[in-house]
Design an enzyme around this catalytic site. Structure first.
Site, PDB file in Angstrom:
ATOM      1  N   GLU A 399       0.708  -1.030   0.149  1.00 32.28           N
ATOM      2  CA  GLU A 399      -0.107   0.132   0.058  1.00 32.28           C
ATOM      3  C   GLU A 399       0.758   1.276  -0.165  1.00 32.28           C
ATOM      4  O   GLU A 399       0.925   2.121   0.965  1.00 32.28           O
ATOM      5  CB  GLU A 399      -0.982  -0.185   1.227  1.00 32.28           C
ATOM      6  CG  GLU A 399      -2.026   0.950   1.280  1.00 32.28           C
ATOM      7  CD  GLU A 399      -3.130   0.967   0.417  1.00 32.28           C
ATOM      8  OE1 GLU A 399      -3.031   0.000  -0.382  1.00 32.28           O
ATOM      9  OE2 GLU A 399      -4.141   1.624   0.682  1.00 32.28           O
ATOM     10  N   SER A 426      -6.797  -0.163  -0.282  1.00 31.56           N
ATOM     11  CA  SER A 426      -7.640   0.318   0.504  1.00 31.56           C
ATOM     12  C   SER A 426      -7.966   1.824   0.862  1.00 31.56           C
ATOM     13  O   SER A 426      -8.637   2.000   1.770  1.00 31.56           O
ATOM     14  CB  SER A 426      -7.447  -0.437   1.927  1.00 31.56           C
ATOM     15  OG  SER A 426      -6.155  -0.523   2.279  1.00 31.56           O
ATOM     16  N   HIS A 447     -11.964  -2.867  -4.429  1.00 33.99           N
ATOM     17  CA  HIS A 447     -11.583  -3.194  -2.904  1.00 33.99           C
ATOM     18  C   HIS A 447     -12.210  -4.168  -2.355  1.00 33.99           C
ATOM     19  O   HIS A 447     -13.395  -4.366  -1.723  1.00 33.99           O
ATOM     20  CB  HIS A 447     -11.591  -1.878  -2.310  1.00 33.99           C
ATOM     21  CG  HIS A 447     -11.205  -1.783  -0.940  1.00 33.99           C
ATOM     22  ND1 HIS A 447     -11.754  -1.067   0.305  1.00 33.99           N
ATOM     23  CD2 HIS A 447     -10.448  -2.736  -0.384  1.00 33.99           C
ATOM     24  CE1 HIS A 447     -11.305  -1.561   1.186  1.00 33.99           C
ATOM     25  NE2 HIS A 447     -10.168  -2.253   1.116  1.00 33.99           N
ATOM     26  N   ASN A 450     -10.650  -8.368   3.794  1.00 32.43           N
ATOM     27  CA  ASN A 450      -9.914  -9.641   4.105  1.00 32.43           C
ATOM     28  C   ASN A 450     -10.748 -10.218   5.248  1.00 32.43           C
ATOM     29  O   ASN A 450     -11.286  -9.813   6.161  1.00 32.43           O
ATOM     30  CB  ASN A 450      -8.771  -9.080   4.846  1.00 32.43           C
ATOM     31  CG  ASN A 450      -7.534  -9.987   5.372  1.00 32.43           C
ATOM     32  OD1 ASN A 450      -7.901 -11.446   5.031  1.00 32.43           O
ATOM     33  ND2 ASN A 450      -6.702  -9.787   6.097  1.00 32.43           N
ATOM     34  N   GLU A 459     -15.852  -2.848  -2.611  1.00 37.08           N
ATOM     35  CA  GLU A 459     -16.166  -1.634  -3.208  1.00 37.08           C
ATOM     36  C   GLU A 459     -15.765  -1.338  -4.736  1.00 37.08           C
ATOM     37  O   GLU A 459     -14.450  -1.527  -4.686  1.00 37.08           O
ATOM     38  CB  GLU A 459     -15.273  -0.397  -2.178  1.00 37.08           C
ATOM     39  CG  GLU A 459     -16.056  -0.398  -0.716  1.00 37.08           C
ATOM     40  CD  GLU A 459     -15.349   0.397  -0.027  1.00 37.08           C
ATOM     41  OE1 GLU A 459     -16.002   1.015   1.016  1.00 37.08           O
ATOM     42  OE2 GLU A 459     -14.128   0.601   0.053  1.00 37.08           O
ATOM     43  N   ASN A 497     -13.595   1.853   5.110  1.00 36.86           N
ATOM     44  CA  ASN A 497     -12.309   2.359   6.010  1.00 36.86           C
ATOM     45  C   ASN A 497     -12.621   3.792   6.606  1.00 36.86           C
ATOM     46  O   ASN A 497     -12.181   4.090   7.555  1.00 36.86           O
ATOM     47  CB  ASN A 497     -11.086   2.015   5.248  1.00 36.86           C
ATOM     48  CG  ASN A 497     -10.839   0.629   5.098  1.00 36.86           C
ATOM     49  OD1 ASN A 497     -11.354  -0.085   5.751  1.00 36.86           O
ATOM     50  ND2 ASN A 497     -10.022   0.141   4.223  1.00 36.86           N
TER      51      ASN A 497
HETATM   52  P1  NAI Z   1       0.983  -8.392   1.508  1.00 33.84           P
HETATM   53  O1  NAI Z   1       2.132  -7.640   2.030  1.00 33.84           O
HETATM   54  O2  NAI Z   1       0.399  -9.627   1.988  1.00 33.84           O
HETATM   55  O3  NAI Z   1       1.248  -8.702  -0.142  1.00 33.84           O
HETATM   56  C1  NAI Z   1       1.820  -8.063  -1.061  1.00 33.84           C
HETATM   57  C2  NAI Z   1       2.567  -8.742  -1.935  1.00 33.84           C
HETATM   58  O4  NAI Z   1       2.750  -8.067  -3.184  1.00 33.84           O
HETATM   59  C3  NAI Z   1       3.746  -9.454  -1.506  1.00 33.84           C
HETATM   60  O5  NAI Z   1       3.705 -10.775  -1.905  1.00 33.84           O
HETATM   61  C4  NAI Z   1       5.065  -8.625  -2.397  1.00 33.84           C
HETATM   62  O6  NAI Z   1       6.069  -9.651  -2.539  1.00 33.84           O
HETATM   63  C5  NAI Z   1       4.217  -8.277  -3.648  1.00 33.84           C
HETATM   64  N1  NAI Z   1       4.790  -7.481  -4.386  1.00 33.84           N
HETATM   65  C6  NAI Z   1       5.216  -5.997  -3.838  1.00 33.84           C
HETATM   66  N2  NAI Z   1       5.834  -5.495  -4.827  1.00 33.84           N
HETATM   67  C7  NAI Z   1       5.640  -6.014  -5.792  1.00 33.84           C
HETATM   68  C8  NAI Z   1       5.794  -5.646  -7.396  1.00 33.84           C
HETATM   69  N3  NAI Z   1       6.535  -4.674  -7.814  1.00 33.84           N
HETATM   70  N4  NAI Z   1       5.796  -6.822  -8.321  1.00 33.84           N
HETATM   71  C9  NAI Z   1       5.001  -8.020  -7.656  1.00 33.84           C
HETATM   72  N5  NAI Z   1       4.581  -8.294  -6.638  1.00 33.84           N
HETATM   73  C10 NAI Z   1       4.807  -7.244  -5.900  1.00 33.84           C
HETATM   74  O7  NAI Z   1       0.010  -7.337   1.182  1.00 33.84           O
HETATM   75  P2  NAI Z   1      -1.673  -7.532   1.426  1.00 33.84           P
HETATM   76  O8  NAI Z   1      -2.067  -7.318   2.777  1.00 33.84           O
HETATM   77  O9  NAI Z   1      -2.067  -8.429   0.561  1.00 33.84           O
HETATM   78  O10 NAI Z   1      -2.249  -5.944   0.824  1.00 33.84           O
HETATM   79  C11 NAI Z   1      -2.220  -5.787  -0.832  1.00 33.84           C
HETATM   80  C12 NAI Z   1      -3.100  -4.742  -0.988  1.00 33.84           C
HETATM   81  O11 NAI Z   1      -4.396  -5.036  -0.749  1.00 33.84           O
HETATM   82  C13 NAI Z   1      -2.718  -3.241  -0.219  1.00 33.84           C
HETATM   83  O12 NAI Z   1      -2.908  -2.163  -1.173  1.00 33.84           O
HETATM   84  C14 NAI Z   1      -3.499  -3.336   0.697  1.00 33.84           C
HETATM   85  O13 NAI Z   1      -3.861  -1.885   1.393  1.00 33.84           O
HETATM   86  C15 NAI Z   1      -4.743  -3.938   0.098  1.00 33.84           C
HETATM   87  N6  NAI Z   1      -5.797  -4.500   1.172  1.00 33.84           N
HETATM   88  C16 NAI Z   1      -5.302  -5.243   2.221  1.00 33.84           C
HETATM   89  C17 NAI Z   1      -6.412  -5.995   3.103  1.00 33.84           C
HETATM   90  C18 NAI Z   1      -5.840  -6.584   4.151  1.00 33.84           C
HETATM   91  O14 NAI Z   1      -6.499  -6.715   5.193  1.00 33.84           O
HETATM   92  N7  NAI Z   1      -4.380  -6.900   4.365  1.00 33.84           N
HETATM   93  C19 NAI Z   1      -7.898  -5.464   2.977  1.00 33.84           C
HETATM   94  C20 NAI Z   1      -7.846  -4.828   1.720  1.00 33.84           C
HETATM   95  C21 NAI Z   1      -7.314  -4.299   0.935  1.00 33.84           C
END
Ligand code: NAI
Length: 707
Positions: A399, A426, A447, A450, A459, A497
């Site tokens: 993020e 998010s 959006h 989780n 969303e 959020n």
């Molecule tokens: P996470 O940290 O679990 O996963 C992110 C992944 O992206 C990692 O595996 C990383 O290796 C990969 N990554 C990073 N840079 C990259 C690139 N340049 N190319 C390819 N892969 C890359 O994060 P999470 O929790 O899954 O969140 C991801 C998105 O979803 C964020 O924007 C977050 O705000 C949003 N989000 C998260 C929620 C949550 O509860 N965790 C809920 C709703 C949205």
């Protein structure tokens, strides 16, 4: 004969086809039960009758249940009781037919429809075609009132029936077969043959009658005596209290009705079932749960045609969210290309897919063929390759705006020029990141929440340049993945959020004021929130929450300034569940307990202990959300109170028995809400000043809902 039911006679077997004119699904609406009663009267007179098959004339629906608008309109418990008694009488007549009666089920078999099937002597079902069984009444604040609480336990035993009745959970054909709910599962084209064979032989097909599994043997032993039954019922009550709580009386009433039948016989059981239905149907909880149900239906009824052709998806970033989204899409038949820089993350995503498939399989929701098809729809890479043939690409990387921009530019370079590009951000601006893409009209936010498999909301965010066509296609795609889409404008935090943060932050500010954290959590939980603010902060991650608050503060102002308590927690690496320690301590199994250190850790930010009544605690957190929701409506983040309420119930677990955040505000009245906000502004910060909209509603005597 009236035209809802068609009768066809062949060799002593009468096939009754239920086909409600002018409707996509069969519902037991006013008059239908009377017509069915006449059909039964005719069958009683039928000469040389050998058996009856009841089948639906609809494509993927057996019977969807009773007519919700009838339930909605009942205001007198007596009337409710009579409605139940009428259904009971008709299904009793069905059960009393002297010949075998087979319900031949294809598609959804729900509520009153399932109770009809239960009153038959046999049930056969198709294995595919969206067939499932369910008694969702308690989810609507009532109970199965046409004999369901009596017949289901007799058919499948106590534990399974209590689970179905108190949770409203769906049961898929293979599981239904294992439970003994259906006698046979067949391919669609053999449905009527199987029903006929059951009538002619009176037997299940050979080899199907298996020894009950060991756990079923244990429960059979328990059920066979009064003491054992008491144990099972008590366990169910405990579970219901834990999950549903005091605000949802229906599941507990249903357990009472089941018990009555077991203890005093069917007649008494049915009497209590009808009586309790009457009591429940007039409660505000029931009416509000129906409102939420209808909202969900309304937001679900989008045209899915614009998602046609979105068959191949890219998911960039295979973390918590990317993995979950990829699994969901593959389960729904979409081919998915996953890209992540980290092979470990890719491995994690594949495990998520595997466990999602395992869960569906154990519920009996998919065939063994699908168990291997679903993973075969996934391919993956550590580089942005193989995006050439994709139709929609979702990014779920870290993020951070700089990272999102780089990733969007890379996607645009590697994917077809007209592919849709969506972000799972998010809180970050879709408009800003879309500027990296040559044709930003095809970029939108999508959006998910989780955990992806359990949270029903998506969303859909319209950026400044998002085209109508893109918004429609993304909305339709969310539906295709089984989610409920709510379209929101590209403002910081979008809807859910943005409303949740004041809840979390005000919790922390109350703690600063000296109100004990456990008391705050307990007050909000007894109000009906699934988690109080501190338990929720620990779940979300305190670092993530304070980061999000800081982001929102930039875009929306001082009221989002993170409480120093949050900053201290984050700086101290007390992130919550993920670090084993946040406001509470967590063991490896994720169980929460009190942290004896927390008070001294936060002592420099917390004033002397102060007491506040629960009502004031709840008002501070909940009215902060109401005020923010009014601002969202003023800024047209969403265009209706309905969108706010559905979003908050489905995305934030706001208690459904209230009908939603703004429905709750209306129940308090705008004048009272405005007064309380004024008082909070004096006590806790000027940003509690009621929004222009709330003042207007208070002056005019109106509400967020104009009805
Ligand atoms: P996470 O940290 O679990 O996963 C992110 C992944 O992206 C990692 O595996 C990383 O290796 C990969 N990554 C990073 N840079 C990259 C690139 N340049 N190319 C390819 N892969 C890359 O994060 P999470 O929790 O899954 O969140 C991801 C998105 O979803 C964020 O924007 C977050 O705000 C949003 N989000 C998260 C929620 C949550 O509860 N965790 C809920 C709703 C949205």
């Amino acid at each position: 004969m009236a035209d809802t039911f068609r009768l066809r006679r062949e060799g002593g077997i009468v096939t009754v086809t239920f086909d409600l004119p002018g409707e996509k699904v069969n519902i037991l609406r006013a008059g239908v039960l009377d017509e069915f009663d006449k059909v039964l009267a005719a069958l009683e007179e039928e000469a040389d009758l050998k058996g009856v098959i009841i089948v639906s004339g609809k494509e993927a629906n057996f019977i969807a249940g009773a007519d919700i608008s009838v339930i909605e309109a009942v205001t007198d418990p007596e009337e409710g009781r009579r409605l139940a008694e009428r259904g009971q009488a008709v299904f009793g007549r069905l059960e009393a037919l002297s010949v075998p009666v087979v319900a031949a089920v294809n598609g959804s078999c729900l509520g009153g429809g399932m109770e009809l099937a239960l009153a038959c002597t046999h049930r056969v079902a198709t294995g595919a075609g969206g067939t499932f069984f369910g008694l969702p009444e308690t989810l609507l604040g009532i109970l199965p009132g046409f004999g369901g609480t009596q017949r289901l336990p007799a058919l499948v035993g106590l534990p399974e029936s209590l689970r179905m009745i108190t949770t409203g959970a769906r049961v898929y054909p293979r599981k239904a077969l294992r439970m003994g709910l259906v006698d046979e599962v067949v391919a669609g084209e053999y449905l009527l043959d199987a029903a006929r064979r059951l009538i002619e032989t009176g037997k299940r097909p050979r080899g199907r009658k298996k020894q009950p599994p060991a756990d079923r043997m244990v429960s059979l032993l328990l059920e066979s005596n009064r003491y054992g039954r008491g144990l099972i019922l008590e366990k169910a009550r405990k579970e219901v209290r834990r999950k549903a709580g005091e605000h949802y009386p229906a599941p507990l009433s249903a357990v009472d009705a089941v018990e009555e039948g077991l203890t005093h016989g069917r007649k008494k059981g049915l009497e209590l079932e009808a009586l309790l239905l009457g009591d429940l149907v007039v409660t505000p909880a029931c009416k509000n749960l129906i409102r939420v149900f209808r909202l969900r239906e309304r937001f679900n009824s989008v045209d899915t045609a614009p998602a046609k052709g979105l068959e191949r998806m890219g998911v960039i970033g295979a973390g918590v969210m990317g993995g979950g989204i990829a699994a969901l899409a593959a389960e729904e038949g979409v081919r998915v290309r996953i890209v992540d820089l980290s092979p470990t993350a890719l491995g994690g995503a594949l495990r998520t897919v595997g466990s999602a498939v395992g869960k569906r399989r154990s519920r009996g929701a998919i065939s063994s063929a699908e168990v291997s098809w679903i993973p075969s729809r996934i391919s993956y890479d550590t580089e942005m390759r193989g995006l050439g043939g994709l139709h929609i690409i979702l990014e779920a990387v870290a993020e951070r705006m700089d990272v999102k921009k780089t990733v969007l530019a890379a996607i645009a370079a590697a994917a077809p020029k007209n592919a849709l590009i969506v972000s799972n951000t998010s809180s970050l601006s879709i408009t800003e990141m879309a500027a990296e893409v040559k044709n930003p009209s095809r970029v939108a936010g999508m959006h998910f929440f989780n955990p992806v498999d359990r949270m029903p909301l998506v969303e859909v965010i319209r950026g400044g340049k998002t085209s109508e066509e893109t918004a429609l296609a993304v909305t339709a795609f969310a539906r295709r993945l089984g989610k409920v889409p709510v379209v929101v404008r590209d403002r910081p935090g979008f809807l859910v959020n943005r409303l949740l943060l004041p809840f979390l932050n005000e919790g922390a500010r109350l703690l600063e004021d000296g109100v004990p954290m456990e008391k705050i959590d307990a007050a909000l939980e007894s109000f009906g929130m699934p988690l109080g603010p501190f338990a929720l902060l620990d779940m979300v991650g305190i670092d993530i929450a304070s980061h999000a608050a800081a982001n929102l503060r930039e875009g929306l102002g001082e009221r989002f300034q993170p409480s120093p308590v949050l900053t201290a927690m984050s700086d101290g690496k007390r992130y919550g569940r993920k670090s084993g320690r946040g406001f509470y301590l967590y063991n490896r199994r994720g169980e929460k307990r009190r942290d004896a250190d927390i008070e001294s850790f936060l002592s420099s930010h917390v004033k002397d202990r102060s007491e506040k009544p629960d009502g004031e605690i709840v008002d501070r957190l909940v009215l902060a959300m109401v005020n923010e929701a009014a601002l969202c409506l003023e800024e047209r983040v969403v265009d209706s109170a309905e969108a706010v309420d559905l979003g908050m119930v489905l995305g934030a677990g706001f208690p459904a028995f209230t009908g939603g955040l703004l429905r709750y505000a209306d129940s308090r009245g705008a004048a009272e809400v405005a007064d309380r906000l004024e008082a909070l502004a004096a006590e806790a910060g000027s940003f509690f000043e009621p929004s222009g909209m709330i003042r207007k509603l208070a002056d005019s005597g109106g509400g967020f809902y104009r009805e």
